[in-house]
Write an enzyme that holds these catalytic residues in place. Structure first.
Site, PDB file in Angstrom:
ATOM      1  N   MET A  17      46.538 -31.981  33.219  1.00  0.00           N
ATOM      2  CA  MET A  17      47.216 -31.179  34.241  1.00  0.00           C
ATOM      3  C   MET A  17      47.011 -29.691  33.954  1.00  0.00           C
ATOM      4  O   MET A  17      47.490 -29.170  32.938  1.00  0.00           O
ATOM      5  CB  MET A  17      48.717 -31.516  34.278  1.00  0.00           C
ATOM      6  N   GLN A  70      38.555 -32.488  29.299  1.00  0.00           N
ATOM      7  CA  GLN A  70      38.136 -32.790  30.664  1.00  0.00           C
ATOM      8  C   GLN A  70      37.312 -31.630  31.215  1.00  0.00           C
ATOM      9  O   GLN A  70      37.727 -30.472  31.124  1.00  0.00           O
ATOM     10  CB  GLN A  70      39.310 -33.056  31.599  1.00  0.00           C
ATOM     11  N   CYS A 100      39.076 -33.610  41.644  1.00  0.00           N
ATOM     12  CA  CYS A 100      39.723 -32.319  41.924  1.00  0.00           C
ATOM     13  C   CYS A 100      39.649 -32.005  43.425  1.00  0.00           C
ATOM     14  O   CYS A 100      38.565 -31.973  44.000  1.00  0.00           O
ATOM     15  CB  CYS A 100      39.043 -31.210  41.116  1.00  0.00           C
ATOM     16  N   GLY A 203      49.108 -42.584  39.177  1.00  0.00           N
ATOM     17  CA  GLY A 203      49.783 -42.135  40.382  1.00  0.00           C
ATOM     18  C   GLY A 203      51.182 -42.683  40.475  1.00  0.00           C
ATOM     19  O   GLY A 203      51.395 -43.896  40.512  1.00  0.00           O
ATOM     20  N   ASP A 204      52.159 -41.736  40.443  1.00  0.00           N
ATOM     21  CA  ASP A 204      53.562 -42.081  40.688  1.00  0.00           C
ATOM     22  C   ASP A 204      54.185 -43.011  39.664  1.00  0.00           C
ATOM     23  O   ASP A 204      55.170 -43.691  39.977  1.00  0.00           O
ATOM     24  CB  ASP A 204      53.735 -42.697  42.085  1.00  0.00           C
ATOM     25  N   ARG A 227      53.031 -36.186  36.214  1.00  0.00           N
ATOM     26  CA  ARG A 227      54.314 -35.526  36.494  1.00  0.00           C
ATOM     27  C   ARG A 227      55.506 -36.277  35.907  1.00  0.00           C
ATOM     28  O   ARG A 227      56.459 -35.659  35.450  1.00  0.00           O
ATOM     29  CB  ARG A 227      54.471 -35.370  38.013  1.00  0.00           C
TER      30      ARG A 227
HETATM   31  C1  LIG Z   1      50.026 -29.361  38.209  1.00  0.00           C
HETATM   32  C2  LIG Z   1      48.954 -30.417  38.201  1.00  0.00           C
HETATM   33  C3  LIG Z   1      47.747 -30.156  37.598  1.00  0.00           C
HETATM   34  C4  LIG Z   1      46.735 -31.138  37.582  1.00  0.00           C
HETATM   35  N1  LIG Z   1      45.559 -30.870  36.944  1.00  0.00           N
HETATM   36  C5  LIG Z   1      44.616 -31.848  36.849  1.00  0.00           C
HETATM   37  C6  LIG Z   1      43.434 -31.642  36.065  1.00  0.00           C
HETATM   38  O1  LIG Z   1      43.226 -30.606  35.429  1.00  0.00           O
HETATM   39  N2  LIG Z   1      42.531 -32.673  36.029  1.00  0.00           N
HETATM   40  C7  LIG Z   1      42.742 -33.872  36.682  1.00  0.00           C
HETATM   41  O2  LIG Z   1      41.909 -34.761  36.599  1.00  0.00           O
HETATM   42  N3  LIG Z   1      43.860 -34.082  37.383  1.00  0.00           N
HETATM   43  C8  LIG Z   1      44.800 -33.121  37.468  1.00  0.00           C
HETATM   44  N4  LIG Z   1      45.968 -33.372  38.129  1.00  0.00           N
HETATM   45  C9  LIG Z   1      46.205 -34.731  38.671  1.00  0.00           C
HETATM   46  C10 LIG Z   1      46.927 -35.581  37.618  1.00  0.00           C
HETATM   47  O3  LIG Z   1      46.161 -35.757  36.472  1.00  0.00           O
HETATM   48  C11 LIG Z   1      47.261 -36.976  38.207  1.00  0.00           C
HETATM   49  O4  LIG Z   1      46.057 -37.597  38.570  1.00  0.00           O
HETATM   50  C12 LIG Z   1      48.163 -36.897  39.421  1.00  0.00           C
HETATM   51  O5  LIG Z   1      49.209 -35.947  39.259  1.00  0.00           O
HETATM   52  C13 LIG Z   1      48.797 -38.249  39.748  1.00  0.00           C
HETATM   53  O6  LIG Z   1      49.513 -38.723  38.638  1.00  0.00           O
HETATM   54  P1  LIG Z   1      51.135 -38.576  38.524  1.00  0.00           P
HETATM   55  O7  LIG Z   1      51.716 -39.149  39.791  1.00  0.00           O
HETATM   56  O8  LIG Z   1      51.477 -39.374  37.301  1.00  0.00           O
HETATM   57  O9  LIG Z   1      51.434 -37.121  38.399  1.00  0.00           O
HETATM   58  C14 LIG Z   1      46.961 -32.403  38.181  1.00  0.00           C
HETATM   59  C15 LIG Z   1      48.197 -32.660  38.768  1.00  0.00           C
HETATM   60  C16 LIG Z   1      49.192 -31.698  38.784  1.00  0.00           C
HETATM   61  C17 LIG Z   1      50.534 -32.027  39.399  1.00  0.00           C
END
Ligand SMILES: Cc1cc2nc3c(=O)[nH]c(=O)nc-3n(C[C@H](O)[C@H](O)[C@H](O)COP(=O)(O)O)c2cc1C
Length: 323
Positions: A17, A70, A100, A203-204, A227
């Site tokens: 993230m 990454q 991305c 995801g989620d 998150r």
């Molecule tokens: C603030 C933020 C920054 C993120 N940065 C990246 C990143 O650098 N590389 C990436 O592959 N995904 C990035 N993501 C996506 C997350 O890795 C993840 O795939 C996405 O939030 C869904 O997962 P979650 O529901 O558990 O948050 C980012 C998400 C958020 C919210």
């Protein structure tokens, strides 16, 4: 679980993230049961020009391993020279970002735009694998937009080219976070490459229940949590313990949460300096303490604090309110 040659100790993994995955968070997630740690997405061009913030994010300690970097995908002639600077640093794997959603990435055919071009994905993964002394992993979304379902073909191309682990976020590029996470689209990827490489569902996942649902409905090998683990790294161990022993761990107490928050703050301040570090970690307070019913007034007060002492005084009140 083995992914390529990366030994992953648990089946709950931290997500990359941007703006969050500095070393202290990576360390904390590993200690609390994330099977691996990973940096945020790094742009090869920034590495090549020695961007100080990027170099800072690449410093790590042994207790973060297995640790991946990454990378934002580029053509091999632009990406590989940057990776040549990476190998000597001793990362355990390199993860290629193919999800991305940012316009400036997609307009140039990078990030999630790659989801429309499996042939190119195969070529780029193959070139990276050939140059890499460590396993190469790939993180994708389900497709560019709803109505397409390109992840199985893209992932097939990546696996054929030597990718050692795949992570799938169950949303399209166009969906950002508005769209529902599509577990059936993750399941389609698992089905396509089952038995060849591990697939991580993402995801989620925010609690044990949502993690178990991800495992049940997709048959993925592990879950990745972004998150939902912010301020709640306990979730990794909670999931792993349940999977291994059927035990449901107690929620952390306010004291546990406060102690970890202070530790996180110490780590970030040490790297960023007092002022910048404080600003960085103040926003984490909402994640750490949200579970204690922090209302709008608390949030406003926390957002208004200008020093660690002032923030501490507001957090002391969280304690007395909930005790
Ligand atoms: C603030 C933020 C920054 C993120 N940065 C990246 C990143 O650098 N590389 C990436 O592959 N995904 C990035 N993501 C996506 C997350 O890795 C993840 O795939 C996405 O939030 C869904 O997962 P979650 O529901 O558990 O948050 C980012 C998400 C958020 C919210």
């Amino acid at each position: 679980m083995i992914s390529g040659r990366v030994e992953v100790g648990t089946r709950a993994l931290m997500a990359p993230m941007v703006g969050y995955n500095e070393a202290p968070l990576r360390r904390i997630c590993r200690r609390f049961g994330s099977g691996l740690a990973v940096t945020e997405m790094i742009k090869p061009e920034k590495l090549l020009r020695g961007d100080p913030q990027v170099l800072r994010d690449l410093d790590f300690a042994e207790n973060e391993r297995p640790l991946g970097i990454q990378i934002a995908v580029r053509e091999p002639e632009d990406m590989l020279p940057a990776l040549d600077l990476i190998w000597p640093r001793g990362f355990d794997f390199v993860d290629l970002n193919m999800g991305c959603p940012l316009k400036k990435e997609c307009n140039k055919g990078w990030g999630a735009a790659l989801l429309r071009d499996p042939e190119r994905v195969g070529r780029l993964v193959g070139a990276t694998v050939a140059a890499s002394p460590v396993p190469v992993t790939v993180k994708v979304r389900t497709s560019y937009e709803l109505g397409e379902r390109s992840a199985p073909d893209v992932v097939e191309a990546a696996v054929e080219a030597g990718a050692g682990l795949i992570c799938v976020h169950g949303r399209t590029k166009m969906g950002w976070y508005r769209e529902q996470n599509d577990l059936s689209a993750i399941a389609a990827v698992v089905e396509r490459v089952a038995g060849r490489v591990p697939v991580v569902g993402n995801g989620d996942v925010v609690d044990l229940e949502s993690a178990l649902r991800m495992f049940r409905e997709t048959r993925c090998d592990a879950v990745m949590i972004g998150r939902g683990a912010m301020g709640n790294p306990w979730l990794f161990e909670r999931i792993d313990r349940y999977l291994n022993r059927g035990e449901v761990l107690e929620d952390p107490s306010l004291e546990d949460v406060r102690a970890l928050y202070e530790e996180h703050m110490d780590g970030v301040v040490e790297i960023f300096g007092e002022k910048k570090g404080f600003a960085q970690v103040r926003r984490y307070a909402f994640y750490y303490f949200g579970r204690f019913g922090l209302g709008n007034e608390w949030r406003r007060q926390i957002a208004g604090t200008k020093s660690r002492a002032a923030l501490g005084a507001v957090l002391d009140q969280v304690g007395s309110e909930s005790s």
